[in-house]
Design an enzyme around this catalytic site. Sequence first.
Site, PDB file in Angstrom:
ATOM      1  N   ASP A   1      10.369  -9.424  20.465  1.00  0.00           N
ATOM      2  CA  ASP A   1       9.210 -10.189  19.989  1.00  0.00           C
ATOM      3  C   ASP A   1       9.570 -11.660  19.809  1.00  0.00           C
ATOM      4  OD1 ASP A   1       6.640 -10.683  19.091  1.00  0.00           O
ATOM      5  OD2 ASP A   1       6.990  -9.938  17.076  1.00  0.00           O
TER       6      ASP A   1
ATOM      7  N   PHE B   1      13.252  -4.719   3.444  1.00  0.00           N
ATOM      8  CA  PHE B   1      14.340  -5.410   4.169  1.00  0.00           C
ATOM      9  C   PHE B   1      13.789  -6.136   5.395  1.00  0.00           C
ATOM     10  CE2 PHE B   1      17.346  -4.202   7.804  1.00  0.00           C
ATOM     11  CZ  PHE B   1      18.073  -5.379   7.766  1.00  0.00           C
TER      12      PHE B   1
ATOM     13  N   LYS C   1       9.322  -1.999  17.362  1.00  0.00           N
ATOM     14  CA  LYS C   1       9.195  -2.790  16.134  1.00  0.00           C
ATOM     15  C   LYS C   1       8.324  -2.101  15.086  1.00  0.00           C
ATOM     16  CE  LYS C   1       7.833  -7.325  14.389  1.00  0.00           C
ATOM     17  NZ  LYS C   1       7.310  -8.650  14.671  1.00  0.00           N
TER      18      LYS C   1
ATOM     19  N   PHE D   1      -2.060   2.293  16.808  1.00  0.00           N
ATOM     20  CA  PHE D   1      -2.256   1.600  15.537  1.00  0.00           C
ATOM     21  C   PHE D   1      -2.037   0.091  15.693  1.00  0.00           C
ATOM     22  CE2 PHE D   1      -0.302  -0.215  11.709  1.00  0.00           C
ATOM     23  CZ  PHE D   1      -1.268   0.039  10.757  1.00  0.00           C
TER      24      PHE D   1
ATOM     25  N   ASP E   1       9.672 -16.013  10.611  1.00  0.00           N
ATOM     26  CA  ASP E   1       8.338 -16.492  11.009  1.00  0.00           C
ATOM     27  C   ASP E   1       7.895 -17.731  10.239  1.00  0.00           C
ATOM     28  OD1 ASP E   1       8.259 -14.314  12.674  1.00  0.00           O
ATOM     29  OD2 ASP E   1       6.920 -13.124  11.426  1.00  0.00           O
TER      30      ASP E   1
ATOM     31  N   ASP F   1      11.697 -10.932   8.119  1.00  0.00           N
ATOM     32  CA  ASP F   1      10.636 -11.395   9.030  1.00  0.00           C
ATOM     33  C   ASP F   1       9.961 -12.659   8.507  1.00  0.00           C
ATOM     34  OD1 ASP F   1      11.089  -9.249  10.620  1.00  0.00           O
ATOM     35  OD2 ASP F   1       9.093  -8.384  10.491  1.00  0.00           O
TER      36      ASP F   1
ATOM     37  N   ASP G   1      -4.569  -3.044  15.355  1.00  0.00           N
ATOM     38  CA  ASP G   1      -4.284  -4.191  14.489  1.00  0.00           C
ATOM     39  C   ASP G   1      -4.546  -5.501  15.222  1.00  0.00           C
ATOM     40  OD1 ASP G   1      -3.495  -3.658  11.830  1.00  0.00           O
ATOM     41  OD2 ASP G   1      -1.705  -4.890  12.106  1.00  0.00           O
ATOM     42  N   ASP G   2      -4.097  -5.568  16.468  1.00  0.00           N
ATOM     43  CA  ASP G   2      -4.294  -6.778  17.280  1.00  0.00           C
ATOM     44  C   ASP G   2      -5.780  -7.011  17.533  1.00  0.00           C
ATOM     45  OD1 ASP G   2      -1.556  -6.815  17.344  1.00  0.00           O
ATOM     46  OD2 ASP G   2      -1.365  -6.460  19.499  1.00  0.00           O
TER      47      ASP G   2
ATOM     48  N   ARG H   1       3.124 -13.391   0.995  1.00  0.00           N
ATOM     49  CA  ARG H   1       3.279 -11.963   1.280  1.00  0.00           C
ATOM     50  C   ARG H   1       2.643 -11.218   0.112  1.00  0.00           C
ATOM     51  NH1 ARG H   1       3.949  -8.611   5.187  1.00  0.00           N
ATOM     52  NH2 ARG H   1       5.481 -10.016   6.156  1.00  0.00           N
TER      53      ARG H   1
ATOM     54  N   LYS I   1       0.822  -1.216   0.000  1.00  0.00           N
ATOM     55  CA  LYS I   1       0.000   0.000   0.000  1.00  0.00           C
ATOM     56  C   LYS I   1       0.857   1.267   0.000  1.00  0.00           C
ATOM     57  CE  LYS I   1      -2.459  -1.298   3.675  1.00  0.00           C
ATOM     58  NZ  LYS I   1      -2.182  -2.722   3.931  1.00  0.00           N
TER      59      LYS I   1
END
Length: 347
Positions: free
Chosen positions: A166, A90, A192, A231, A99, A95, A235-236, A104, A50
């Site tokens: 994290d 990057f 983060k 924010f 993860d 990530d 999101d969570d 993606r 976006k």
Amino acid sequence: MAQKTTLDEFEAVYPKLEEAILEHARKYKLPQGELDWLKANLETNPLGGKCNRGMSVPDSVSLLLGSALNEEQYFQAATLGWMTELLQAFFLVSDDMMDGSITRRGKPCWYRQEGVGMIAINDAFILESSIYVLLRKYFRSHPAYIDIVELFQETTFQTEMGQLCDLLTAPEDKVNLDNFSMTKYQFIVIYKTAYYSFYLPVALALHQLNLATPKNLKQAEDILIPLGEYFQIQDDYLDNFGLPEHIGKIGTDIKDNKCSWLVNQALEIATPEQRKILEGNYGQKDDAKEAVIKKLYDDMKLKERYEAFEEKRAGEIRAMIERVDESEGLKKGVFEVFLDKIYKRTK
């Protein structure tokens, strides 16, 4: 009158920047096959998102000036914005490997594409190094050149510290809710997410216009870091309570053992019985156990708890914006735009 950039306008700048990076690589006589690989990396990983972070730079520059940007101003602002997107690329390539992510932006993650694998580690390093290639080429003579270099370096370090916390707090394969706390959660989301997603674009805009006085940077940080935290909490919340057709994905935080705002709120108010339910069902790849946690969140009224938090935080941020001192060129409108994008969002 300030002017808002469009994705098309912003993306139109990128080919020139990509060519500058490739040209720099050609100076070292990089063989054609490897040059083609570099081009694929540069055309796959920074593009397709976006671009909210990147576009925030020209938008903020325009708001600070109070007018539309001329061609040179826009190119400078968009270039700084694309450096922010290269930093994001990057982080995302790295990530996704850490993860074990599958997709993606609707396609296989870079490391899962044919023939890439562990080469993606080096590709991530190249995306980061490209920031400094562009900075040297386009900003070497800018009065704030070294400040911008140091801002990118510091923001990168901050984000990596957040990622470290994290990864150690919530490994996907080992559930230990004793590791979780709101203190750790705040550290993770501030370092983060908030610094590179919210503070960095505005700080870059201030540097471009030579308005990055210590006072202006401090005012921006004091507003944008709580905004960035808000924010991420949002999101969570949306991961569990948002509608998949709105957020464009099915939430996985419960199954992925995420140190999210919801689980930390639940741990703070849980009875001993509820704590046992959390420990027996959280962070497991099991639909039935996920459903148990979702019901528990409903029983604990976490939706209402979030709504109360949102009103309180939005009110605090509005009050901070109202107190902004504009005497050194900072404008309240820069922050109002960020808050308007976030408040009560559903995706």
